[in-house]
Design an enzyme around this catalytic site. Structure first.
Site: not given
Ligand code: GLN
Length: 486
Positions: A77, A157, A181
């Site tokens: 990532k 994400s 995410s």
């Molecule tokens: N969807 C959540 C957010 O937008 C979690 C994102 C994540 O786990 N990095 O904050």
């Protein structure tokens, strides 16, 4: 069988037996990634580095010095700093940033012999659930709905990592999970996603989003493969004072534990009225699979669940606004010149951050400001403590908790993206876990009515990844999920 269809475990055996070389394995994945550019899973491909690392793996294999992940091609990532390889966090503001250091987690993977294929696409600064907020464009899921070829999101994400593993462009990938995410994109793309306990992996060298919630973890196509990855990633790091100073258990050995005699909690607050019938059904199926393997299902209550998303959307933006203050046009990446120093800051940040990141910085700054700190931030911290206490109390009665991973299957590009609250609801079953710092895994367990993967979610006690993996393996074996995107 194609080399790209192997599991990490099978690839290790094949490499050990010299059925193929690490270089051949890397080349097969480099070629697959080159053919699948339409998915936009990678921001940066690193084929030369992959071939060079694979060559060194072959030499170590020949000398009998193979590490746990020797020669295994992985995608990273693009939130993990990689020495000498541009790292973007999916943002324009890091334009041109090439880290002079390596994150601890990736350094651990390379020490175990893994091979880097490239850096994967993500929502900007890991803020999102769809990969639509990346400066480098959306990722396309390799899956489509039956009879409908509109492009779908891979989740977010860590959408690029999930798409890469699901589409057979990598045997495994790293992710980070602040609110879901890793688990949500794993569920959307039909693969396994493991979020370890907060502190199990070092956060050093990972671009920070919300420091008290962020945790690195693994994507792969089997539970065993995620266990092998975590084995290499985890461990205490003197450079991260929140990393846990205890030896890393043998996760692969925990896979055979099963669930016999375990109590599995089924939280009644997770039964939403709005949940599609196929997810309800899958959840009931998961309970049956675990009970057939000797577990006992116990209804539990996690009464503060409904406050989790609101608390998260105060705590996470607060920490983000503070972490993102460093992007000022002076130290990293992009700079847009201005009349004065303040003007330069403003222009740089306005040009460098996308809409979702700006929204979070504004919310975070607001909830931390003098007049509102007690009303919002402090209150949210108290709610967070209550959520953690719900779990502590539940874990006095049960050994693990089973829920669906997401309240829906993957959605199409453009669906839900207009309304941020709709997007935030994706994480309704996953954010509680981050607020409490617990380990959890998503296992592909079935298909929705229109042919899309759905995941089951196992949550464990702090630092008890072993029970989580054992239960996940039971679900995986029972589900026998073999559907493929193509
Ligand atoms: N969807 C959540 C957010 O937008 C979690 C994102 C994540 O786990 N990095 O904050």
């Amino acid at each position: 069988m194609e080399l790209t269809d192997l599991t990490i475990a099978a690839a290790r055996t094949g490499l050990a037996k010299r059925s193929f070389s690490a270089l051949e394995l890397a080349d097969a994945h480099i070629a697959a990634a080159a053919k699948a550019r339409d998915l936009n899973a990678f921001i940066t491909e690193t084929p030369e580095r992959a071939r060079e690392m694979a060559g060194r793996s072959d030499a170590r294999l020949a000398r009998g010095e193979a590490g746990l992940l020797e020669g295994i091609p992985l995608a990273i990532k693009d939130l993990f700093c990689t020495e000498g390889v541009r790292t973007t966090a999916g943002s324009h503001i890091l334009e041109g940033f090439v880290p002079p250091y390596e994150s601890t987690v990736t350094a651990n993977l390379w020490r175990a012999g893994a091979v880097m294929l490239g850096k994967t696409n993500l929502d900007e600064f890991a803020m999102g659930s769809s990969n639509m907020t990346s400066h480098f464009g959306p990722v396309k899921s390799p899956w489509t709905r039956r009879g409908d070829n509109r492009p779908l999101v891979p989740g977010g994400s860590s959408g690029g990592s999930a798409a890469a593993v699901a589409a057979r462009l990598a045997l495994g990938a790293t992710g980070t999970d602040t609110g879901g995410s890793i688990r949500q994109p794993a569920a959307f793309t039909g693969i396994v996603g493991l979020k370890p306990t907060y502190g199990r992996c070092s956060r050093w060298g990972i671009v920070a989003f919300a420091s008290s919630l962020d945790q690195a973890g693994a994507f792969a196509r089997t539970v065993e493969d995620t266990a092998l990855m975590l084995q290499s990633m985890a461990g205490h790091d003197p450079k991260d004072s929140t990393s846990f100073a205890a030896p890393v258990p043998d996760y692969a050995a925990a896979l055979g534990r099963g669930v016999k005699g375990l109590k599995i909690g089924i939280p009644k607050e997770y039964r939403l009225d709005t949940m599609p019938e196929d997810i309800e059904r899958l959840w009931r199926q998961g309970i049956d699979w675990l009970t057939a393997a000797g577990a006992e299902a116990v209804e539990i209550s996690l009464p503060h669940t409904k406050y989790a998303l609101p608390a998260y959307y105060i705590v996470a933006p607060a920490e983000a606004s503070s972490n993102l203050a460093r992007y000022d046009g002076v130290r990293f990446g992009l700079r847009v010149e201005g009349e004065t120093l303040d003007d330069m800051y403003e222009r740089t940040r306005a040009a460098g951050f996308g809409a979702e990141v700006r929204r979070r910085v504004m919310i975070g700054t607001y909830v931390l400001s003098a007049g509102y700190y007690d009303a919002y931030y402090l209150k949210a911290q108290r709610v967070r403590a209550l959520i953690a206490r719900d779990f502590t109390e539940a874990f006095q009665r049960v050994d693990a908790i089973l829920t669906p991973t997401t309240p829906s299957a993957a959605f199409a590009h453009g669906e839900k993206t207009a309304d941020p609250v709709q997007m935030y609801l994706n994480d309704i079953f996953t954010v509680t876990v981050n607020l409490a710092g617990l380990p959890a895994v998503s296992v592909p367990a079935g298909l929705s009515g229109d042919g899309l993967p759905l995941g089951l979610h196992v949550i464990g006690r702090t630092f008890d990844e072993e029970t989580v993996l054992g239960a996940a393996k039971v679900l995986e074996d029972a589900a026998g999920f073999v559907a493929r995107p193509y």
